[in-house]
Design an enzyme around this catalytic site. Structure first.
Site, short mmCIF file in Angstrom:
data_model
loop_
_atom_site.label_atom_id
_atom_site.label_comp_id
_atom_site.label_asym_id
_atom_site.label_seq_id
_atom_site.Cartn_x
_atom_site.Cartn_y
_atom_site.Cartn_z
N LYS A 180 12.53 -18.50 18.51
CA LYS A 180 13.24 -17.35 19.11
C LYS A 180 14.23 -17.76 20.21
O LYS A 180 14.04 -17.44 21.38
CB LYS A 180 12.22 -16.34 19.65
CG LYS A 180 11.28 -15.86 18.57
CD LYS A 180 10.50 -14.62 18.94
CE LYS A 180 9.82 -14.10 17.69
NZ LYS A 180 8.53 -13.50 17.85
N ASP B 169 5.29 -13.84 -0.21
CA ASP B 169 6.10 -12.65 0.09
C ASP B 169 7.60 -12.88 -0.03
O ASP B 169 8.38 -11.95 0.14
CB ASP B 169 5.83 -12.17 1.52
CG ASP B 169 4.44 -11.58 1.67
OD1 ASP B 169 3.79 -11.36 0.63
OD2 ASP B 169 4.02 -11.33 2.80
#
Length: 366
Positions: free
Chosen positions: A165, A112
């Site tokens: 994160k 992708d």
């Protein structure tokens, strides 16, 4: 012996529905060429002779399409089919016979990802540090959404750890989904569902054997419709910077704001305003007075007079009616018909459907 590469294709691609109900995601056109062709071409240019596509579905549809690229680029393309999804590291082990044949390093990339692929510089850098692996990193503005790469204090490239994160700022470089690895890495992987990011890389980092390589230029994971559109904008902008012949000249009366790619077989009506950031595929027919911006029209689609299309992907052979208005990441599958004067706000329409009433809030139309 040339170099080898593994492209992680995975499943049929649910994130780019409704287009992937018709074609496997790697064959969906990005910038008017199948997404996977951007990667194959860049790998072949860097001296790769063998490409393995790791898939977990039947690859028959892709085999025929890829046969012609084998001839065109002088490469071998094989499929490694998983009977159960093996994550991002398991497929490397499954393809060990090919990837581990010889002592040359091999590339791994997510299907992708779209960017200016730096394969040649990557090989050079990887050989220069002599360690087991190199991952390409890209700088982002909001690192808190990603896993961030942190370097050792005394090194510009040797990776110290990954922070998932991060709540406070530890850096802004994230994993770009492109790697070059020595065959020895395959010994670290077991043939089971396993993650290269969460299991393999931390193990290599512990041994001080993993480096990062900074990507210049644009980068996007285009697996979802909104990112597919953002990635298209970045790709077209990069072509503009390179004065690419693939783009339609800004001197055309209908081009508005640049970054427009139109296949020569498409026809454009009178008094249209097209751009910025528009891709128009083969045999597309655009009626008079149409306004297009930030959108992708795939092969054989038709847009009738005075329609207004923004932030939308119009699937193959679809028709958009007169005075219709599409916006806010609408996606039409293959052979969809949007009626005259219909408004679509974030509509995701499955193949072969007709829409005769407004879609006022984002919805999937089955």
């Amino acid at each position: 012996m040339g170099m080898k590469a593994l492209i992680l294709v995975g499943g049929f691609g649910t994130r780019l529905r409704p287009l992937t109900l018709t074609l496997p995601k790697p064959l969906v056109e990005f910038g008017n060429r199948p997404m996977i062709l951007h990667q194959i071409e860049a790998l072949a240019a860097a001296g790769v002779t063998d490409i393995v596509l790791a898939v977990n579905y039947r690859p028959e549809i892709m085999t025929a399409a890829l046969k012609k690229y084998e001839k065109e680029y002088g490469i071998n393309i094989t499929f490694s089919v998983e009977t159960e999804p093996l994550g991002t590291a398991g497929p490397l082990k499954l393809a060990e016979k090919t990837l581990g044949n010889g002592d040359e390093p091999f590339f791994v990339l997510n299907s992708d990802v779209i960017c200016d692929f730096p394969f040649e510089q990557l090989v050079e850098f990887h050989r220069s540090h002599g360690n087991e692996g190199t991952i390409v990193v890209t700088k982002v503005e909001e690192p808190s959404k990603y896993g961030v790469v942190v370097h050792k204090p005394d090194s510009a490239s040797r990776i110290d750890r990954f922070v998932e994160k991060p709540v406070e700022f530890v850096g802004n470089r994230i994993n770009a989904g492109i790697y070059i690895l020595n065959p020895s890495v395959l010994k670290r992987i077991e043939l089971r569902p396993t993650s290269i990011e969460q299991e393999t890389f931390p193990a290599i980092v512990k041994d001080g054997q993993l480096h990062s390589f900074d990507l210049d230029g644009f980068w996007m994971d285009v697996g979802q419709p909104k990112d597919f559109l953002s990635g298209t904008c970045l790709y077209l902008s990069s072509l503009t910077k390179k004065n690419s012949k693939l783009l339609t000249s800004n001197s055309e009366p209908y081009v508005y704001g640049g970054n427009v790619m139109i296949d020569p077989s498409a026809t454009i009506g009178k008094n249209c305003k097209i751009g910025p950031n528009v891709t128009i595929g083969p045999n597309v027919v655009i009626g008079d007075g149409v306004r297009l911006q930030r959108c992708v029209l795939l092969q054989g689609s038709k847009v009738k007079e005075h329609a207004w299309i923004k932030s939308t992907i119009v699937g193959w052979n679809s028709t958009v009616g007169r005075w219709a208005r599409l916006e806010n990441v609408s996606v039409l599958g293959d052979d969809v018909t949007i009626g005259d004067e219909v408004y679509c706000n974030g509509a995701s329409v499955l193949p072969h459907k007709s829409i005769k009433a407004n879609v006022e809030t984002p919805a999937i139309i089955m």
